[in-house]
Enzyme design. Structure first.
Site, PDB file in Angstrom:
ATOM      1  N   LYS A 113     -63.116 -26.384 -42.669  1.00 38.04           N
ATOM      2  CA  LYS A 113     -63.130 -26.740 -44.147  1.00 38.04           C
ATOM      3  C   LYS A 113     -61.921 -26.863 -44.787  1.00 38.04           C
ATOM      4  O   LYS A 113     -61.958 -27.738 -45.830  1.00 38.04           O
ATOM      5  CB  LYS A 113     -63.985 -25.430 -44.727  1.00 38.04           C
ATOM      6  CG  LYS A 113     -65.270 -25.266 -44.338  1.00 38.04           C
ATOM      7  CD  LYS A 113     -66.262 -26.112 -44.874  1.00 38.04           C
ATOM      8  CE  LYS A 113     -67.601 -26.035 -44.748  1.00 38.04           C
ATOM      9  NZ  LYS A 113     -68.508 -27.281 -45.152  1.00 38.04           N
TER      10      LYS A 113
ATOM     11  N   TYR B 193     -64.285 -22.316 -38.009  1.00 40.54           N
ATOM     12  CA  TYR B 193     -64.990 -22.768 -39.303  1.00 40.54           C
ATOM     13  C   TYR B 193     -63.971 -23.147 -40.350  1.00 40.54           C
ATOM     14  O   TYR B 193     -64.157 -24.078 -40.910  1.00 40.54           O
ATOM     15  CB  TYR B 193     -65.950 -21.843 -39.613  1.00 40.54           C
ATOM     16  CG  TYR B 193     -66.696 -22.180 -40.905  1.00 40.54           C
ATOM     17  CD1 TYR B 193     -67.813 -23.230 -41.201  1.00 40.54           C
ATOM     18  CD2 TYR B 193     -66.541 -21.612 -42.131  1.00 40.54           C
ATOM     19  CE1 TYR B 193     -68.484 -23.473 -42.255  1.00 40.54           C
ATOM     20  CE2 TYR B 193     -67.230 -21.779 -43.448  1.00 40.54           C
ATOM     21  CZ  TYR B 193     -67.966 -22.906 -43.376  1.00 40.54           C
ATOM     22  OH  TYR B 193     -68.868 -23.316 -44.487  1.00 40.54           O
TER      23      TYR B 193
END
Ligand SMILES: NC(=O)c1ccc[n+]([C@@H]2O[C@H](COP(=O)([O-])OP(=O)(O)OC[C@H]3O[C@@H](n4cnc5c(N)ncnc54)[C@H](OP(=O)(O)O)[C@@H]3O)[C@@H](O)[C@H]2O)c1
Length: 252
Positions: free
Chosen positions: A162, A158
């Site tokens: 980002k 994740y």
């Protein structure tokens, strides 16, 4: 277009059922707000978001079908929304947190995370920028994350999506400089939302309304990057400067 008071008349939310985006739309000055497009995958949550904003007294709220992973459809979709009327604020809110352990054992899950959070954002972000440039005004608000500031062992898939999104948004902001349009990057820490239900809260946890307040202030002040809560900026500066062997041992 934004009027002389800098109040938006139209908003497009990509990831229309996002709780952070919904709180942000509610926190915007609404005296002149006439059109809110909540773009997302058809769901009860999307319908509930439309109903909730309408109940809050916001007029012109509609849902539109949009899938971040369906990149070939993005150009036509963005053209349709902008051709129907200028868009003052676009909130790029879609994203999946995923499960790090599952992603490590099944990389196809990691691919879905990357495709949604990064590839989808690059695709639709460039189409939005193309139309904002023609308009000569408007702000693209990108929901990045402190997870992208420095990848952590516990959620680096994740975090890396980002980090990519954040770098893309920084460059896009520079590309739009001088066009009248701009990009506001938002780096929240842990936010109590649908995305984090059941997870152990981190220090400095906030609610979607807190992020919304930071976004609205950032928009008003013409900021390029904001953290939510604000002091996380200093925490992240410290964390980023830690040597890897020490950072690795931190319990996070
Ligand atoms: N909550 C946090 O702690 C936190 C912290 C930092 C950053 N953020 C970021 O803030 C943003 C909003 O998160 P949130 O907290 O508001 O969570 P949320 O309510 O779960 O919102 C996530 C949104 O992404 C949408 N989405 C996921 N996959 C999609 C796809 N393929 N196409 C279109 N939409 C898709 C979801 O729609 P569906 O209803 O269709 O799934 C939902 O509307 C995300 O980008 C997240 O990464 C969140």
């Amino acid at each position: 277009m934004m009027d002389a008071l800098g109040e938006p008349q139209s908003v497009l939310v990509l990831g229309g059922s996002s709780e952070i985006a919904r709180a942000t739309v509610k926190a915007l000055p609404r005296a002149r707000l006439r059109r809110v497009v909540l773009a997302g995958r058809p769901s009860d949550a999307l319908d509930a978001a439309v109903a909730d904003l309408a109940e809050a007294g916001i007029s012109g709220v509609v849902a539109e079908q949009f899938d971040a992973t369906d990149t070939p459809s993005h150009g036509e979709f963005i053209d349709r929304v902008f051709t129907a009327g200028d868009v003052d604020i676009v909130i790029l809110a879609f994203g999946v947190l995923g499960d790090q352990a599952e992603a490590e054992t099944d990389p196809s899950l990691a691919v879905t995370m990357a495709t949604t959070n990064y590839t989808g954002a690059v695709s639709v972000g460039l189409h939005v920028a193309r139309r904002l440039r023609v308009q000569g005004h408007g702000v693209l608000v990108v929901l990045s994350s402190v997870a992208g500031d420095r990848a952590r062992r516990s959620n680096f898939v994740y975090g890396s999506t980002k980090a990519g999104l954040d770098a893309f948004a920084q460059g896009l902001g520079d590309a739009l400089h001088g066009s009248g349009a701009r990009v506001l990057i938002v780096r929240p820490g842990f936010v109590r939302s649908r995305m984090t239900v059941g997870l152990e809260e981190a220090p400095m946890t906030v609610d979607p309304q807190d992020v919304a307040a930071v976004v609205v202030t950032g928009l008003r002040k013409g900021k390029e990057t904001v953290y939510a809560p604000g002091p996380l900026r200093f925490v992240m500066t410290g964390l980023k400067s830690l040597p890897r062997p020490i950072f690795r041992r931190l319990p996070m």
